[in-house]
Scaffold this motif. Structure first.
Motif: not given
Ligand code: HEM
Ligand code: SF4
Ligand code: SF4
Length: 526
Positions: A64-77, A221-236
């Motif tokens: 859940d903490s990683i999901e929070y970072m990925t979706h709620e605080q996507w702009y930084l965390a 290049a890493l920033m561009g990739l992070s914005l276009i294709h952010p790292a995601m988790s699979q199902a829990p």
């Protein structure tokens, strides 16, 4: 093996040339692999520290903490998470390219063993750290990694109880085990960093920072990739079900399908053999080793140039032991010396004009002395005729320079072009041995002895001692940094230079030159 190396080496040279169309020479990523490795390491560290602030280390809340970072605080965390992931992937890519390149260039043998052997634990640790990172997300992929890894580890009798039991049912997994994974994920990269420090102990002036432009473009290049294709988790993760069809990460986990399907004895056997072979590689035949540099105190004034120019930390300066007025003397550590000859090229006493006393410099290569080099230069010049006579000094790691020999072109071989004291160029031109001099070797920034080309360029430009005397007409000196695959380029450049020399007309005779002062100095040197 040498065929494999040859193919790899040519492959690298062509790839370097290809990238050279997009990057300036000093930015070429293939020529900055170690430095890029460090750069990605720093990105991983900074992004890792940031995401650790929000990461919940308990097994039940980690996802859940990683999901929070990925979706709620996507702009930084979220971006930090993606940077952490992609910089780790990039680290694997540059690390493998670095290993292959050092192998292809034969820069791991004999006395060079130290950097290679210390690289092996770094390689293992990068993988252990990456794999434990996937584990921490605690999604389906993490569950798969946890089960396959622990079952594989359980094949060895190291743990009292099988650790795979932790992943058999939802109640079996303990937060304590999870905390151990986090500890490993942080401690292992720190240990690897300490080993990286050791890794560089035998090279001087190691390039650990990429040129700013390259660093900025890689980060972008890493920033561009992070914005276009952010790292995601699979199902829990769900220990009540068997994870199937997990999307694997092909940078860190490509061997997992093999661990799952092949017998454990075979995979452990293969892993052990691979490690043993890697560690033993520096000592495997064919071993060819020239003798290390030797100091001749009778001709040494303790100036320290050889110490400054040695790329492999093989020379130390100690207090003078022979009772002369000089303060210091160099000593060569034979265990570190790769016999590149750069020290002989830097010594002010490597002076081909010397005739009254024997040409014995303060430091020299016993298998290819400066005196031999002078003999070979004179021999190469002996049969040349015309107004476009050229002497090509070429290093063994550059294009096959001897193939350009002709009635007007003589060639002289060196271990590294940095072995050539600039006074030899002066000698050739002022003694009318030839009308022009070509220096050729590895590609720019790709010197086999690390600094041979750089020191040569600096000596020619007069910014490093011993420098090429001002009286030497620069238009009669050419450099061709072409590498093994640059034969055609060397041939073309020699032909074009010959034409330029014909257009220039013959060299003014010594007696006709105005610089009588220089001639007097030359006689004094002799
Ligand atoms: C994170 C991983 C690694 C990093 C950041 C790294 C970094 C570096 C750097 C900065 C240098 C000096 C380059 C120069 O200034 O010319 C170097 C040299 C070297 N590395 Fe690595 N390295 C890594 C892993 C490895 C591995 C896994 C191996 C092999 C198993 C290896 C083998 C070597 C060798 C043989 C040299 C010496 C080359 C020479 O003799 O000139 N490295 N490394
Ligand atoms: S031959 Fe090369 S490695 Fe050996 S002492 Fe001289 S400069 Fe250093
Ligand atoms: S460069 Fe030559 S003179 Fe200077 S310290 Fe080294 S051996 Fe001695």
């Amino acid at each position: 093996m040498s065929v494999v190396k040859g193919v790899l080496r040519n492959g690298f040279e062509y790839a370097e040339r290809g990238l050279g169309r997009f990057f300036p020479a000093e930015w070429n990523p293939l020529l900055n692999l170690g430095a890029l490795g460090f750069f990605f390491y720093w990105i991983i560290t900074v992004s890792g520290i940031y995401i650790y602030i929000f990461f919940d280390t308990g097994v039940h809340d980690a996802y859940d903490s990683i999901e929070y970072m990925t979706h709620e605080q996507w702009y930084l965390a979220g971006i930090m998470r993606s940077l952490h992931r992609y910089a780790s992937d990039a680290l694997v890519v540059v690390m493998f390219a670095h290993i292959l390149r050092e192998f292809a260039l034969d820069r791991y043998r004999g006395v060079r063993w130290f950097s290679w052997v210390t690289g092996v634990p770094i390689l293992v640790m990068v993988f252990v750290a990456g794999i434990s990172g996937y584990w921490l997300v605690w999604d389906k992929l993490a569950q798969y990694v946890a089960i396959v890894s622990t079952e594989w580890l359980d094949l060895l009798p190291i743990f009292g109880e099988p650790i795979a039991r932790n992943f058999l049912s939802p109640d079996a997994i303990e937060s304590r085990f999870f905390t151990l994974m986090i500890f490993m994920h942080i401690a292992i990269p720190l240990i690897a960093l300490a080993i990286l420090w050791m890794h560089l102990q035998r090279v001087t002036k190691a390039r650990i920072n990429p040129p700013r432009g390259l660093a900025i473009s890689m980060f972008a290049a890493l920033m561009g990739l992070s914005l276009i294709h952010p790292a995601m988790s699979q199902a829990p993760a769900d220990l009540a079900t068997v994870p199937g069809n997990v999307g694997l990460d092909w940078f860190y986990l490509p061997l997992y399908p093999l661990l799952e399907t092949l017998p454990g004895s075979l995979t452990w056997g293969m892993a052990t053999c691979l490690l043993v072979i890697m560690i033993a590689m520096p000592w495997l035949p064919p071993m060819k080793r020239a003798r290390p540099a030797e100091v001749d105190l009778a001709n040494c004034n303790g100036c320290g140039r050889c110490y400054n120019d040695c790329p492999y930390n093989a020379i130390s300066l100690i207090a003078r032991t022979d009772g002369t007025a000089f303060e210091r003397e160099p000593i060569v550590n034979a265990a570190f010396c790769v016999s590149c000859g750069l020290c002989a090229g830097s010594c002010p006493t490597s002076m081909p004009f010397r005739r009254l006393s024997a040409l014995s410099p303060g430091i020299d290569m016993p298998d290819h002395t400066i005196a031999t080099l002078r003999e070979e230069t004179e021999k190469a010049a002996a049969g040349l005729s015309g107004t476009d006579r050229i002497i090509v000094f070429g290093c063994d790691s550059g294009p096959a320079h001897t193939t350009v020999s002709s009635d007007t072109v003589g060639t002289v071989s060196l271990t590294c072009i940095g072995q050539l004291p600039p006074a030899f160029i002066d000698y050739v031109l002022s003694r009318d041995l030839a009308d022009g001099v070509v220096l050729t070797g590895c590609r720019e920034n790709a010197c086999h002895a690390r600094y041979g080309i750089k020191w040569t360029e600096d000596r020619l430009a007069g910014v490093r001692d011993p420098h090429l005397r001002r009286r030497v007409p620069r238009e009669r000196v050419r450099t061709v940094w072409a590498g093994k695959t640059g034969m055609a380029r060397l041939r073309d450049e020699v032909a074009a230079f010959a034409q330029d020399l014909r257009d220039m007309g013959p060299m003014p005779r010594r007696a006709e030159r105005k610089d009588h002062g220089e001639n007097r100095k030359e006689l004094e040197d002799a």
